[in-house]
Structures are given as structure tokens and as C-alpha cells.
Design an enzyme around this catalytic site. Structure first.
Site, PDB file in Angstrom:
ATOM      1  N   ASP A  36       0.889  -1.115   0.098  1.00 42.93           N
ATOM      2  CA  ASP A  36       0.029   0.122  -0.104  1.00 42.93           C
ATOM      3  C   ASP A  36       0.951   1.280   0.007  1.00 42.93           C
ATOM      4  O   ASP A  36       1.781   1.382   0.651  1.00 42.93           O
ATOM      5  CB  ASP A  36      -0.821  -0.022   1.356  1.00 42.93           C
ATOM      6  N   ILE A  37       0.516   2.337  -0.790  1.00 44.59           N
ATOM      7  CA  ILE A  37       1.519   3.454  -0.984  1.00 44.59           C
ATOM      8  C   ILE A  37       1.376   4.202   0.242  1.00 44.59           C
ATOM      9  O   ILE A  37       2.197   4.879   0.635  1.00 44.59           O
ATOM     10  CB  ILE A  37       0.860   4.111  -2.156  1.00 44.59           C
ATOM     11  N   ASN A  90     -12.867  -3.628   2.736  1.00 44.17           N
ATOM     12  CA  ASN A  90     -14.117  -2.710   2.672  1.00 44.17           C
ATOM     13  C   ASN A  90     -15.061  -2.783   1.160  1.00 44.17           C
ATOM     14  O   ASN A  90     -14.277  -3.085  -0.029  1.00 44.17           O
ATOM     15  CB  ASN A  90     -13.525  -1.406   2.506  1.00 44.17           C
ATOM     16  N   HIS A  96     -15.838   2.359   3.827  1.00 49.05           N
ATOM     17  CA  HIS A  96     -14.624   2.968   3.636  1.00 49.05           C
ATOM     18  C   HIS A  96     -13.792   2.593   2.602  1.00 49.05           C
ATOM     19  O   HIS A  96     -12.470   2.620   2.603  1.00 49.05           O
ATOM     20  CB  HIS A  96     -13.924   2.769   4.987  1.00 49.05           C
ATOM     21  N   GLN A  97     -14.722   1.990   1.567  1.00 47.67           N
ATOM     22  CA  GLN A  97     -14.066   1.875   0.418  1.00 47.67           C
ATOM     23  C   GLN A  97     -13.611   3.032  -0.735  1.00 47.67           C
ATOM     24  O   GLN A  97     -14.411   3.688  -0.776  1.00 47.67           O
ATOM     25  CB  GLN A  97     -14.667   0.814  -0.575  1.00 47.67           C
ATOM     26  N   HIS A 103     -10.236  -5.300  -2.804  1.00 48.86           N
ATOM     27  CA  HIS A 103      -8.794  -5.697  -2.185  1.00 48.86           C
ATOM     28  C   HIS A 103      -8.950  -6.115  -0.803  1.00 48.86           C
ATOM     29  O   HIS A 103      -9.821  -5.431  -0.214  1.00 48.86           O
ATOM     30  CB  HIS A 103      -8.129  -4.417  -2.326  1.00 48.86           C
ATOM     31  N   PHE A 104      -7.995  -6.907  -0.444  1.00 49.24           N
ATOM     32  CA  PHE A 104      -7.782  -7.229   0.828  1.00 49.24           C
ATOM     33  C   PHE A 104      -6.672  -6.502   1.502  1.00 49.24           C
ATOM     34  O   PHE A 104      -5.867  -6.613   0.837  1.00 49.24           O
ATOM     35  CB  PHE A 104      -7.438  -8.624   0.829  1.00 49.24           C
ATOM     36  N   HIS A 105      -6.871  -5.697   2.530  1.00 53.05           N
ATOM     37  CA  HIS A 105      -5.789  -5.172   3.231  1.00 53.05           C
ATOM     38  C   HIS A 105      -4.941  -6.323   4.229  1.00 53.05           C
ATOM     39  O   HIS A 105      -5.901  -6.930   4.934  1.00 53.05           O
ATOM     40  CB  HIS A 105      -6.147  -3.891   3.972  1.00 53.05           C
TER      41      HIS A 105
HETATM   42  P1  5GP Z   1      -9.830   1.282   0.658  1.00 51.81           P
HETATM   43  O1  5GP Z   1     -10.022   2.719   1.626  1.00 51.81           O
HETATM   44  O2  5GP Z   1     -10.350   1.370  -0.793  1.00 51.81           O
HETATM   45  O3  5GP Z   1     -10.150   0.248   1.096  1.00 51.81           O
HETATM   46  O4  5GP Z   1      -8.166   1.347   0.307  1.00 51.81           O
HETATM   47  C1  5GP Z   1      -7.492   1.927  -0.838  1.00 51.81           C
HETATM   48  C2  5GP Z   1      -6.143   1.413  -0.488  1.00 51.81           C
HETATM   49  O5  5GP Z   1      -5.230   1.706  -1.468  1.00 51.81           O
HETATM   50  C3  5GP Z   1      -5.615   2.756   0.544  1.00 51.81           C
HETATM   51  O6  5GP Z   1      -5.077   2.181   1.485  1.00 51.81           O
HETATM   52  C4  5GP Z   1      -4.676   3.473  -0.361  1.00 51.81           C
HETATM   53  O7  5GP Z   1      -3.433   3.872   0.334  1.00 51.81           O
HETATM   54  C5  5GP Z   1      -3.909   2.335  -1.474  1.00 51.81           C
HETATM   55  N1  5GP Z   1      -3.819   3.041  -2.730  1.00 51.81           N
HETATM   56  C6  5GP Z   1      -4.502   3.867  -3.389  1.00 51.81           C
HETATM   57  N2  5GP Z   1      -3.781   4.533  -4.619  1.00 51.81           N
HETATM   58  C7  5GP Z   1      -2.828   3.717  -4.552  1.00 51.81           C
HETATM   59  C8  5GP Z   1      -1.457   3.722  -5.539  1.00 51.81           C
HETATM   60  O8  5GP Z   1      -1.680   4.026  -6.633  1.00 51.81           O
HETATM   61  N3  5GP Z   1      -0.785   2.519  -5.372  1.00 51.81           N
HETATM   62  C9  5GP Z   1      -0.810   1.745  -4.066  1.00 51.81           C
HETATM   63  N4  5GP Z   1       0.323   1.013  -3.866  1.00 51.81           N
HETATM   64  N5  5GP Z   1      -1.689   1.929  -3.138  1.00 51.81           N
HETATM   65  C10 5GP Z   1      -2.682   2.713  -3.396  1.00 51.81           C
END
Ligand code: 5GP
Ligand code: ZN
Length: 141
Positions: A36-37, A90, A96-97, A103-105
Site C-alpha cells: 500500500d502506498i 471494505n 470506507h472503500q 482488495h484485501f488489506h
Molecule cells: P480502501 O479505502 O479503498 O479500502 O483502500 C484503498 C487503499 O489503496 C488505500 O490504503 C490507499 O493507500 C491504497 N492506494 C491508493 N492508490 C494507490 C496506488 O496508486 N498505489 C498503491 N500501492 N496503493 C494505493
């Protein structure tokens, strides 16, 4: 590649295709895993299907079945020295998506301050209400 289905305008589809760079940890025919970035803790990783879908229930079962073993493997490696972690997934903006590709964190929890912070607003309800809910769910299964 079996069942691969990506779209042109999705950030994570572009990452899978290599059009946007990512720190890839591992991949299979059906899943892709990268850092994650903006991590909640060191090693915070994402496992995504090589199949564009906004919601978990839209992902074919064979691809879902590929994702969790990969998440398990990465959870053990990405925690580095920590063995505790959260797996978070999410669905929808209220949940919170932000990125509309499933995606799974995998979020290492090295100590109380880093990693996922969870609100857990438990409700106290009656056994009757629990049973009504159970009935509603079973009807729809
Ligand atoms: P969500 O809130 O949708 O469950 O989480 C999306 C996740 O994607 C966030 O933790 C965010 O930091 C990550 N993310 C968003 N854009 C990018 C990207 O361009 N590259 C990477 N590696 N992660 C990203
Ligand atoms: Zn996508």
C-alpha cells in the site's frame, strides 16, 4: 490467463497491467499483491483479484479461493518481526472503500499505536431480535 477481466480506467487494473508502478510482493495467475502506498504500518499490503469488480460478491469463487492463501502467505512475511495483523476488506464508500476494485488489506499490528485502529460500536439486543435477523438472513441465502 483464466478468467482475467480488467478495465481501462481503474487504478488497480492499471497496476496489474504494469501501467502504474507498484511494489509487487507476489502474484499468481488470478491475484496480485503489492505494498500500500500510504501504509497504516510497515508492510501494509494489498491483495487484489486479476478481475475487475467493485464488490467482493462480484468476484468469481475460484479467484476468491486464490486470494486468501496468498493473503495468508503475505501476512506471515509482511509483518516482519510482528506476528499480529488485521485483514480488512471494505465494500462500498460507507464501508470506507475508496478504490473501486476489490482488495484485501493485510495490515501488520506491531504495537497498539501502529496499524489498524478499530471502532467497535456494539449494540445490546434481545434474543428475539437476534432470531428475527437470523430468519431474514436464512430466507435470502
Ligand atoms: P480502501 O479505502 O479503498 O479500502 O483502500 C484503498 C487503499 O489503496 C488505500 O490504503 C490507499 O493507500 C491504497 N492506494 C491508493 N492508490 C494507490 C496506488 O496508486 N498505489 C498503491 N500501492 N496503493 C494505493
Ligand atoms: Zn480494476
Amino acid at each position: 490467463m483464466a478468467n482475467q477481466h480488467l478495465t481501462d480506467d481503474c487504478l488497480f487494473c492499471k497496476i496489474i497491467r504494469g501501467e502504474i508502478p507498484s511494489c509487487k510482493i507476489a502474484e499468481t495467475d488470478k491475484s496480485y499483491c503489492f505494498l500500500d502506498i500510504n501504509p497504516l504500518s510497515e508492510g501494509h499490503a494489498l491483495v487484489i483479484p486479476k478481475f475487475h469488480a467493485e464488490f467482493l460478491h462480484q468476484v468469481p469463487d475460484d479467484i476468491l479461493a486464490d486470494m486468501l492463501p496468498l493473503a495468508k502467505k503475505v501476512a506471515l512475511a509482511s509483518g516482519l518481526d510482528a506476528s499480529q495483523y488485521n485483514i480488512l476488506q471494505n465494500n462500498g464508500p460507507l464501508a470506507h472503500q475508496v478504490v473501486k476494485h476489490v482488495h484485501f488489506h493485510i495490515i501488520p499490528k506491531p504495537d497498539a499505536k501502529q496499524g489498524l485502529q478499530i471502532g467497535w460500536p456494539q449494540q445490546v439486543i434481545s434474543q428475539d431480535d437476534l432470531k428475527t435477523t437470523l430468519g431474514r438472513i436464512k430466507e435470502k441465502l
